[in-house]
Design a protein around this motif. Sequence first.
Motif, PDB file in Angstrom:
ATOM      1  N   VAL A   3      43.205  44.638  30.999  1.00 14.33           N
ATOM      2  CA  VAL A   3      42.828  44.411  32.394  1.00 14.33           C
ATOM      3  C   VAL A   3      44.078  44.164  33.218  1.00 14.33           C
ATOM      4  O   VAL A   3      45.135  43.800  32.691  1.00 14.33           O
ATOM      5  CB  VAL A   3      41.851  43.223  32.552  1.00 14.33           C
ATOM      6  N   ASP A   4      43.944  44.354  34.535  1.00 15.00           N
ATOM      7  CA  ASP A   4      45.054  44.106  35.447  1.00 15.00           C
ATOM      8  C   ASP A   4      44.533  43.453  36.722  1.00 15.00           C
ATOM      9  O   ASP A   4      43.573  43.924  37.331  1.00 15.00           O
ATOM     10  CB  ASP A   4      45.769  45.417  35.800  1.00 15.00           C
ATOM     11  N   ALA A   5      45.190  42.346  37.117  1.00 13.31           N
ATOM     12  CA  ALA A   5      44.762  41.552  38.272  1.00 13.31           C
ATOM     13  C   ALA A   5      45.674  41.726  39.475  1.00 13.31           C
ATOM     14  O   ALA A   5      45.602  40.957  40.428  1.00 13.31           O
ATOM     15  CB  ALA A   5      44.709  40.071  37.875  1.00 13.31           C
ATOM     16  N   LEU A  38      39.783  43.476  40.164  1.00 10.87           N
ATOM     17  CA  LEU A  38      40.273  43.525  38.792  1.00 10.87           C
ATOM     18  C   LEU A  38      39.970  44.904  38.237  1.00 10.87           C
ATOM     19  O   LEU A  38      38.874  45.421  38.448  1.00 10.87           O
ATOM     20  CB  LEU A  38      39.577  42.459  37.949  1.00 10.87           C
ATOM     21  N   VAL A  39      40.919  45.505  37.560  1.00 12.70           N
ATOM     22  CA  VAL A  39      40.679  46.812  36.947  1.00 12.70           C
ATOM     23  C   VAL A  39      40.864  46.697  35.444  1.00 12.70           C
ATOM     24  O   VAL A  39      41.551  45.793  34.954  1.00 12.70           O
ATOM     25  CB  VAL A  39      41.597  47.909  37.522  1.00 12.70           C
ATOM     26  N   PHE A  74      37.455  51.127  34.787  1.00  6.82           N
ATOM     27  CA  PHE A  74      36.468  50.407  35.581  1.00  6.82           C
ATOM     28  C   PHE A  74      37.166  49.475  36.561  1.00  6.82           C
ATOM     29  O   PHE A  74      38.342  49.153  36.416  1.00  6.82           O
ATOM     30  CB  PHE A  74      35.548  49.577  34.666  1.00  6.82           C
ATOM     31  N   CYS A  75      36.408  49.044  37.559  1.00 10.95           N
ATOM     32  CA  CYS A  75      36.911  48.137  38.576  1.00 10.95           C
ATOM     33  C   CYS A  75      35.872  47.051  38.845  1.00 10.95           C
ATOM     34  O   CYS A  75      34.673  47.343  38.927  1.00 10.95           O
ATOM     35  CB  CYS A  75      37.217  48.920  39.852  1.00 10.95           C
ATOM     36  N   LEU A  76      36.338  45.819  38.968  1.00 12.19           N
ATOM     37  CA  LEU A  76      35.472  44.696  39.320  1.00 12.19           C
ATOM     38  C   LEU A  76      35.821  44.271  40.745  1.00 12.19           C
ATOM     39  O   LEU A  76      36.953  43.839  41.007  1.00 12.19           O
ATOM     40  CB  LEU A  76      35.682  43.526  38.346  1.00 12.19           C
ATOM     41  N   ALA A 131      35.329  39.181  41.263  1.00  8.65           N
ATOM     42  CA  ALA A 131      36.507  38.723  40.531  1.00  8.65           C
ATOM     43  C   ALA A 131      37.052  37.391  41.038  1.00  8.65           C
ATOM     44  O   ALA A 131      37.352  36.491  40.247  1.00  8.65           O
ATOM     45  CB  ALA A 131      37.608  39.787  40.601  1.00  8.65           C
ATOM     46  N   LEU A 132      37.180  37.247  42.357  1.00  6.32           N
ATOM     47  CA  LEU A 132      37.808  36.046  42.909  1.00  6.32           C
ATOM     48  C   LEU A 132      37.008  34.775  42.630  1.00  6.32           C
ATOM     49  O   LEU A 132      37.570  33.772  42.174  1.00  6.32           O
ATOM     50  CB  LEU A 132      38.046  36.220  44.412  1.00  6.32           C
ATOM     51  N   PRO A 133      35.691  34.739  42.899  1.00  8.98           N
ATOM     52  CA  PRO A 133      34.959  33.482  42.715  1.00  8.98           C
ATOM     53  C   PRO A 133      34.430  33.254  41.306  1.00  8.98           C
ATOM     54  O   PRO A 133      33.811  32.208  41.059  1.00  8.98           O
ATOM     55  CB  PRO A 133      33.799  33.627  43.710  1.00  8.98           C
TER      56      PRO A 133
END
Length: 269
Positions: A104-106, A112-113, A123-125, A130-132
């Motif tokens: 994953v990468d932030a 987030l991906v 995929f992407c979040l 992601a933040l909360p």
Amino acid sequence: MKAAAAFLLVLGCLAVSHAWKCTEAPRLSYALQIDAGMGMVVATDAYRRAYFLSGRSWYRLGTTALKHVSVGPAGTWGTDTSNRVHKLVAGNFKRANGLTMQQVDAGGAGQLVGSRPSSYLAFCLRKTYALPYTGVGGTAWSTLSRRLKYFSCGPLYGCWGVDTSSRVFLTRAMSPTSCGTSGWLYVKGITMKMVEVGTDGSVFAVSTKGKLYQRVGIGARRPQGTAWRFVQTCMDVQHVSYDLRQLWVVTTSRSVMTCTNVKSLAVDK
């Protein structure tokens, strides 16, 4: 003694590179992977322990065993040996229910991906998830219809990835609120095993042969840049990350170095 000699050899070679001045980073034994963002530096070692750097010392980051860790605007996230995703919450990692990811990468603009194990589907979040996220409830990942074995985003010029054939691709823009992309552009040239995007848009990559490269010519009008510039090293590189003009390098001998672009410093003066 052999490990110490190998480290000094690598350090000496990098130190005479035409653009980079390198020094020994705080010692982290058996370093495996490193990530820098938001002024922080995090890493994992061969024993699947996560760390963060404070001053000249590394400290354990939570107690969860992780093979990969990433820090950025989306927070601090990682993946374990079973490819389960975790987020750092109140000093420890909380498992994120939902899809598994092998990496994953932030580093994007709040999203987030990640890359799925086995299929390598990207995929992407969305940042609204992601933040909360605090470890309670599920996550809703959006598919990007692209196979990538390594994936990295920056807040300025989009996201870069390496596909299963080690080819490099770029999407010039990714919406953090919808995960929509501008389409994917193939970046011709060297085959890579990983690519990392810095917060200022800088891009570094490690080739399938373990050689380190910087993408030059990147800007708002040409986010894909113009060419790969070789960064000379004495030994092969395992992993690389870049933030706030500091380049962090993990070699295949598991040594960690930090490098500064001397040309950029000369311009500032």
